[in-house]
Structures are given as structure tokens and as C-alpha cells.
Design a protein around this motif. Structure first.
Motif, PDB file in Angstrom:
ATOM      1  N   PRO A  39       0.935  -7.694  -3.767  1.00  0.00           N
ATOM      2  CA  PRO A  39       0.615  -8.660  -4.838  1.00  0.00           C
ATOM      3  C   PRO A  39       0.496 -10.079  -4.272  1.00  0.00           C
ATOM      4  N   ASN A  40      -0.165 -10.951  -5.025  1.00  0.00           N
ATOM      5  CA  ASN A  40      -0.560 -12.281  -4.514  1.00  0.00           C
ATOM      6  C   ASN A  40       0.583 -13.114  -3.920  1.00  0.00           C
ATOM      7  N   HIS A  41       1.793 -13.014  -4.499  1.00  0.00           N
ATOM      8  CA  HIS A  41       2.890 -13.860  -4.000  1.00  0.00           C
ATOM      9  C   HIS A  41       3.433 -13.375  -2.660  1.00  0.00           C
ATOM     10  N   VAL A  42       2.975 -12.199  -2.205  1.00  0.00           N
ATOM     11  CA  VAL A  42       3.416 -11.703  -0.888  1.00  0.00           C
ATOM     12  C   VAL A  42       2.217 -11.631   0.072  1.00  0.00           C
ATOM     13  N   HIS A  43       1.333 -12.625   0.001  1.00  0.00           N
ATOM     14  CA  HIS A  43       0.248 -12.704   0.989  1.00  0.00           C
ATOM     15  C   HIS A  43       0.590 -13.722   2.077  1.00  0.00           C
ATOM     16  N   PHE A  44       1.102 -14.880   1.633  1.00  0.00           N
ATOM     17  CA  PHE A  44       1.258 -16.010   2.556  1.00  0.00           C
ATOM     18  C   PHE A  44       2.230 -15.724   3.692  1.00  0.00           C
ATOM     19  N   THR A  54       2.565  -0.946 -13.402  1.00  0.00           N
ATOM     20  CA  THR A  54       2.765  -1.735 -12.179  1.00  0.00           C
ATOM     21  C   THR A  54       1.709  -2.811 -11.979  1.00  0.00           C
ATOM     22  N   GLN A  55       0.447  -2.400 -11.970  1.00  0.00           N
ATOM     23  CA  GLN A  55      -0.619  -3.348 -11.631  1.00  0.00           C
ATOM     24  C   GLN A  55      -0.748  -4.455 -12.684  1.00  0.00           C
ATOM     25  N   ALA A  56      -0.544  -4.093 -13.960  1.00  0.00           N
ATOM     26  CA  ALA A  56      -0.631  -5.102 -15.029  1.00  0.00           C
ATOM     27  C   ALA A  56       0.572  -6.043 -14.984  1.00  0.00           C
ATOM     28  N   SER A  57       1.732  -5.512 -14.636  1.00  0.00           N
ATOM     29  CA  SER A  57       2.962  -6.317 -14.700  1.00  0.00           C
ATOM     30  C   SER A  57       2.895  -7.535 -13.791  1.00  0.00           C
ATOM     31  N   TRP A  58       2.550  -7.329 -12.512  1.00  0.00           N
ATOM     32  CA  TRP A  58       2.557  -8.509 -11.637  1.00  0.00           C
ATOM     33  C   TRP A  58       1.340  -9.394 -11.880  1.00  0.00           C
ATOM     34  N   ARG A  59       0.206  -8.790 -12.286  1.00  0.00           N
ATOM     35  CA  ARG A  59      -1.001  -9.603 -12.510  1.00  0.00           C
ATOM     36  C   ARG A  59      -0.838 -10.580 -13.677  1.00  0.00           C
ATOM     37  N   THR A  60       0.044 -10.259 -14.626  1.00  0.00           N
ATOM     38  CA  THR A  60       0.225 -11.133 -15.788  1.00  0.00           C
ATOM     39  C   THR A  60       1.492 -11.981 -15.670  1.00  0.00           C
ATOM     40  N   VAL A  95     -10.883 -12.040   4.435  1.00  0.00           N
ATOM     41  CA  VAL A  95     -10.383 -11.959   3.052  1.00  0.00           C
ATOM     42  C   VAL A  95     -11.283 -10.958   2.318  1.00  0.00           C
ATOM     43  N   THR A  96     -10.688  -9.922   1.734  1.00  0.00           N
ATOM     44  CA  THR A  96     -11.504  -8.801   1.279  1.00  0.00           C
ATOM     45  C   THR A  96     -12.171  -9.030  -0.086  1.00  0.00           C
ATOM     46  N   HIS A  97     -13.174  -9.899  -0.064  1.00  0.00           N
ATOM     47  CA  HIS A  97     -14.075 -10.015  -1.218  1.00  0.00           C
ATOM     48  C   HIS A  97     -15.105  -8.896  -1.070  1.00  0.00           C
ATOM     49  N   THR A  98     -14.702  -7.741  -1.571  1.00  0.00           N
ATOM     50  CA  THR A  98     -15.402  -6.483  -1.378  1.00  0.00           C
ATOM     51  C   THR A  98     -16.897  -6.527  -1.668  1.00  0.00           C
ATOM     52  N   TYR A  99     -17.254  -7.268  -2.711  1.00  0.00           N
ATOM     53  CA  TYR A  99     -18.619  -7.156  -3.233  1.00  0.00           C
ATOM     54  C   TYR A  99     -19.675  -7.730  -2.291  1.00  0.00           C
ATOM     55  N   GLY A 107       0.804  -1.227   0.000  1.00  0.00           N
ATOM     56  CA  GLY A 107       0.000   0.000   0.000  1.00  0.00           C
ATOM     57  C   GLY A 107       0.832   1.270   0.000  1.00  0.00           C
ATOM     58  N   GLY A 108       2.097   1.157  -0.441  1.00  0.00           N
ATOM     59  CA  GLY A 108       2.944   2.349  -0.520  1.00  0.00           C
ATOM     60  C   GLY A 108       2.561   3.247  -1.687  1.00  0.00           C
ATOM     61  N   SER A 109       3.256   4.378  -1.803  1.00  0.00           N
ATOM     62  CA  SER A 109       2.861   5.332  -2.851  1.00  0.00           C
ATOM     63  C   SER A 109       2.960   4.676  -4.230  1.00  0.00           C
ATOM     64  N   CYS A 128      -6.692  -9.836   4.724  1.00  0.00           N
ATOM     65  CA  CYS A 128      -5.816 -10.158   3.593  1.00  0.00           C
ATOM     66  C   CYS A 128      -6.569  -9.986   2.274  1.00  0.00           C
ATOM     67  N   GLU A 129      -5.863  -9.468   1.310  1.00  0.00           N
ATOM     68  CA  GLU A 129      -6.459  -9.328  -0.021  1.00  0.00           C
ATOM     69  C   GLU A 129      -6.676 -10.697  -0.678  1.00  0.00           C
ATOM     70  N   LYS A 130      -7.504 -10.697  -1.687  1.00  0.00           N
ATOM     71  CA  LYS A 130      -7.760 -11.889  -2.496  1.00  0.00           C
ATOM     72  C   LYS A 130      -6.892 -11.837  -3.737  1.00  0.00           C
ATOM     73  N   PRO A 131      -6.642 -12.920  -4.447  1.00  0.00           N
ATOM     74  CA  PRO A 131      -6.852 -14.277  -3.962  1.00  0.00           C
ATOM     75  C   PRO A 131      -5.998 -14.517  -2.722  1.00  0.00           C
ATOM     76  N   SER A 171       0.700   2.611  -5.355  1.00  0.00           N
ATOM     77  CA  SER A 171      -0.065   1.357  -5.382  1.00  0.00           C
ATOM     78  C   SER A 171      -1.563   1.659  -5.429  1.00  0.00           C
ATOM     79  N   PHE A 172      -2.357   0.622  -5.687  1.00  0.00           N
ATOM     80  CA  PHE A 172      -3.799   0.818  -5.864  1.00  0.00           C
ATOM     81  C   PHE A 172      -4.600   0.589  -4.586  1.00  0.00           C
ATOM     82  N   ILE A 173      -4.690  -0.654  -4.138  1.00  0.00           N
ATOM     83  CA  ILE A 173      -5.749  -0.992  -3.188  1.00  0.00           C
ATOM     84  C   ILE A 173      -5.447  -0.611  -1.738  1.00  0.00           C
ATOM     85  N   GLY A 174      -4.162  -0.406  -1.432  1.00  0.00           N
ATOM     86  CA  GLY A 174      -3.810  -0.028  -0.055  1.00  0.00           C
ATOM     87  C   GLY A 174      -4.534   1.231   0.389  1.00  0.00           C
TER      88      GLY A 174
END
Ligand code: NAI
Length: 389
Positions: A88-93, A182-188, A135-139, A12-14, A108-111, A16-19
Motif C-alpha cells: 500500500p502507498n504508505h509503505v513505498h517510501f 483489504t484493498q478498499a480498507s487501505w485505499r479509503t 514506476v508501474t504506470h501500466t497503461y 505481494g503476499g497471499s 515501485c507501484e504508483k502513486p 493481495s492483488f497486484i503482487g
């Protein structure tokens, strides 16, 4: 012993999106305060982000390990109560595991994490503890989603027969990741996102919403998963047929290459007596369509006596004053904080406050990702939903 619930943040640093969204949501009801953070893997960004958020220097950490270790030895009236993981997902666990081991609650964010093995390991840790895990399933936080769930639970639609959930986005219609966004790079990137692209990023939200509202569980599926943009390493489009545990049938599609679409999550559920329609981009409206009767438009509002308890408890303002994404997100934090407050006071939490997605929703999401990808690779028509429940 009433006091604010103290939050520490990982990510959630500068830039970033969801932080930032989490911080707004946590702040909305005044029950949670941000007391510390490890905001970035880059020390200088972590430090500057802490300064920008007016945190004292000694509560801004340059790694989540340092944060959890140091917070754990602070006096009880100072240290954080829970960790919010927005990396990002690989830094949740790793941060979630460490936080649980040191006795901290977790948002914790999803997934939930990177692999199914990690998901089961986290579930085990939660079950062995007395800690809360959201787990933040916002909807699931929207009042009209609660109303739809409650109408179905009360049998208003009769036995559910059909669930159609769609999650089209268009922002990955071109090779955005090639520009380093940034957001596209790690998601793909399979090393950071996990096994699923669109399936993990938004398919899990659709799966969670379908099961939450319908009260049903997916038992088998038939998935057709594709990568439409040349050179992309993960899926960006998935079309999935579903079977549910009561015999209902369904369709789930998630896509990030629907050019022109914004965030058009929507769901339709039909029972023997009628159906509901809810659209994320028009969240204050729920359409209720009963067989051979005129359709009804349900609207949010704290002063709407026809709405059920769930919708009313999660609405903040009178009818005609739109609420949206931030308020839905804040409902997760509101409930989570109220449950932690009850624990601090040694009281039984209000069941209404226990209504937020938990570790079990997170595990289900991970099982969904693996089931969908394996189904798409297999020649079998119906693939059994992988679940250790
Ligand atoms: P982002 O790339 O914008 O931000 C990630 C942040 O994590 C950055 O500040 C980065 O510096 C930081 N970070 C990375 N490694 C770190 C480490 N080792 N220690 C501390 N910080 C570290 O990503 P975005 O879009 O905010 O997504 C983050 C997570 O939130 C993902 O898991 C994503 O799936 C989820 N998400 C959920 C949404 C929802 O509706 N619930 C919406 C958007 C994202």
C-alpha cells in the motif's frame, strides 16, 4: 555476462492483488527471476507466501529492512539486482529509500509514495545514483498507446488542442471498506493511501496516460473533488478541467462510484488535423479519425507493417491474437530488465528499452494529487500545477 535479472519483492503476499500480477509480468519474457521477498508485514504470512512461491527459506524475510540489509551483503552472483515494491502507498517510501541507499534498482507501484516531500526525496536519491527506478504506470505499456504517442510525436494529428481522459470504476459505489475488504480498507484510509482517494489510485494513471500520449504537460487545473459515499474518508469522484503547456485544453475525470463500471479507462486526443481514441478494455484497437476522412481502425499485431516501431517492439503475437493487461505490464518489466542487462554488460541501453515510466513520472503523479486536492479546496478558478521541475 548474460544472465537473468534477479528480483526481490516487498509486499505481494497471499491475499493481495497486484503482487501476483507483477510476478506474472516479470516472468513473461523469461528475463527476470524472483529470488527473495518480504511479502507481508505479518511474519507468518510472509513465510507461508515464500513457501508457496518455492523460494529457499533463507531468502524469505519477515521485513523489508531485513531483506535489503541481508541481500546487500550476499555475494554479487547471488544477491537480488532490484526490489519490486507492491505494498500500500504508505509503505513505498521507506523500502524504496533503503533499497536505493544500498545500491539496488527499484520498481515501485504508483502513486510513488505518501507525500510530495517523500517523492522529492526519492527523486534526489535516484539522481545522486546510477540506479534505475520504474514506476508501474501500466497503461503506458500497451502497443496501441505507443502507436498513439508516436502518431502525435510525428505530427500526424497536427497541433494538439484537446485531451479527454476518463477513468470510471464502480467497485467503491458502496461502503465496501466497512466490511474490512483489504484493498478498499487501505485505499479509503488517509493514513495509508495519502491525500487522494480515487485521485491517487486511478487519477494518477489518467494524468500519466494523458501526458505520455500527448507529449504535453499539465500547467494548471480546476478540480471539483467529492466524496459521494457517506462516511468515506477520502474522495471517490473527481472532475477536473486541464490546461496544457502548448495551449491545449482538457478534461480528466476519475471515479470509483460509477456503479456498474469495471475499469473503463479511455482517452481521446484531438489535434488540428485529426484525433485518436483508445479504450483500455479494447486495448488492441486504436481509432484514428482524420478530418473529413473515413475513420481508420489500427490493430495490434507483430506482423503489421503500418504500425510504428514503438507498437511493433511492444507486441508479442501476430494480429488477431489478443494481448492485454498482463502483456502491457510485462512490457514495463521487459524494458526495465533489458536496461539492467545492458548496464551489467557495460553497454548503452537500446532507446526502445528505456521506454518505461520513471521516478519523474512518479513525482509528477504526486504533484498531480496535491494540485488537484488543493485546487478543489481553493476558490481560485485556475490553480497552477505544483511542480518543482
Ligand atoms: P493489497 O492490499 O492487495 O496488497 C498489499 C500487500 O502489501 C499485502 O500483501 C500486504 O501484506 C503487504 N504489506 C503491507 N505492509 C507491508 C510491509 N510493511 N512489508 C511487507 N509487505 C507489506 O494492495 P494492492 O491492491 O495489491 O496495491 C498495492 C499497491 O499497488 C498500491 O500502491 C496500489 O496503488 C498499487 N496498484 C497498482 C496497480 C496498477 O495498475 N499499476 C493496480 C493495483 C494496485
Amino acid at each position: 555476462m548474460k544472465r537473468k535479472i534477479r528480483m526481490g519483492m516487498v509486499g505481494g503476499g497471499s491475499g493481495s492483488f497486484i503482487g501476483a500480477v507483477h510476478r506474472m509480468a516479470a516472468n513473461l519474457d523469461g528475463q527476470v527471476e524472483l529470488v527473495c521477498g518480504a511479502f507481508s508485514s505479518r511474519p507468518e504470512v510472509a513465510r507461508q507466501s515464500g513457501i508457496d512461491l518455492f523460494l529457499p527459506q533463507d531468502r524469505v524475510y519477515t521485513s523489508f529492512e531485513e531483506m535489503v540489509e541481508k541481500e546487500a551483503v550476499l555475494p554479487e552472483d547471488k544477491r537480488m539486482d532490484f526490489v519490486s515494491i507492491v505494498t500500500p502507498n504508505h509503505v513505498h517510501f521507506e523500502p524504496a529509500k533503503l533499497a536505493l541507499e544500498k545500491g539496488f534498482h527499484v520498481v515501485c507501484e504508483k502513486p510513488l509514495c505518501f507525500s510530495l516531500e517523500e517523492a522529492y526525496a526519492l527523486r534526489k536519491l535516484v539522481e545522486q545514483s546510477d540506479l534505475e527506478f520504474c514506476v508501474t504506470h501500466t497503461y503506458t505499456g500497451y502497443p496501441m498507446v505507443k502507436e498513439a504517442r508516436d502518431l502525435i510525436k510525428a505530427g500526424k494529428l497536427g497541433k494538439i488542442r484537446k485531451v479527454i481522459v476518463e477513468y470510471p470504476q464502480g467497485w467503491l459505489s458502496t461502503n465496501v471498506e466497512a466490511s474490512g475488504q483489504t484493498q478498499a480498507s487501505w485505499r479509503t484510509d488517509p493514513k495509508r493511501s495519502g491525500m487522494g482517494g480515487s485521485v491517487g489510485d486511478i487519477g494518477t494513471h489518467a494524468e500519466n496516460l494523458a501526458e505520455y500520449i500527448s507529449g504535453l504537460k499539465i500547467t494548471e487545473l480546476c478540480a471539483d473533488v467529492s466524496t459521494m459515499v457517506e462516511g468515506r474518508l477520502l474522495d471517490d469522484d473527481a472532475n477536473i478541467l486541464l490546461h496544457f503547456d502548448n495551449g491545449a485544453k482538457g478534461v480528466l475525470h476519475c471515479s470509483q462510484i460509477c456503479a456498474g463500471e469495471e475499469n473503463d479507462l479511455n482517452i481521446r486526443i484531438y489535434g488540428e488535423k485529426g484525433g485518436i481514441v483508445w479504450k483500455q478494455m479494447e486495448p488492441n484497437t486504436l481509432l484514428v479519425k482524420m478530418h473529413e476522412a473515413p475513420a481508420q481502425i489500427y490493430r495490434t499485431g507483430g506482423d503489421r507493417p503500418y504500425l510504428g516501431e514503438g507498437a511493433q517492439a511492444h507486441t508479442r503475437v501476430p494480429a488477431g491474437h489478443p494481448e492485454g493487461y498482463l502483456e502491457a505490464f510485462a512490457n514495463l518489466y521487459h524494458n526495465f530488465a533489458r536496461v539492467l542487462q545492458a548496464k551489467l554488460e557495460g553497454k548503452q541501453p537500446d532507446p526502445q528499452h528505456q521506454d518505461y515510466p520513471t521516478i519523474y513520472d512518479g513525482v509528477r503523479g504526486m504533484e498531480f494529487i496535491v494540485s488537484v486536492i488543493k485546487s478543489s479546496e481553493s476558490q481560485e478558478k485556475w490553480f497552477k500545477f505544483i511542480s518543482e521541475e
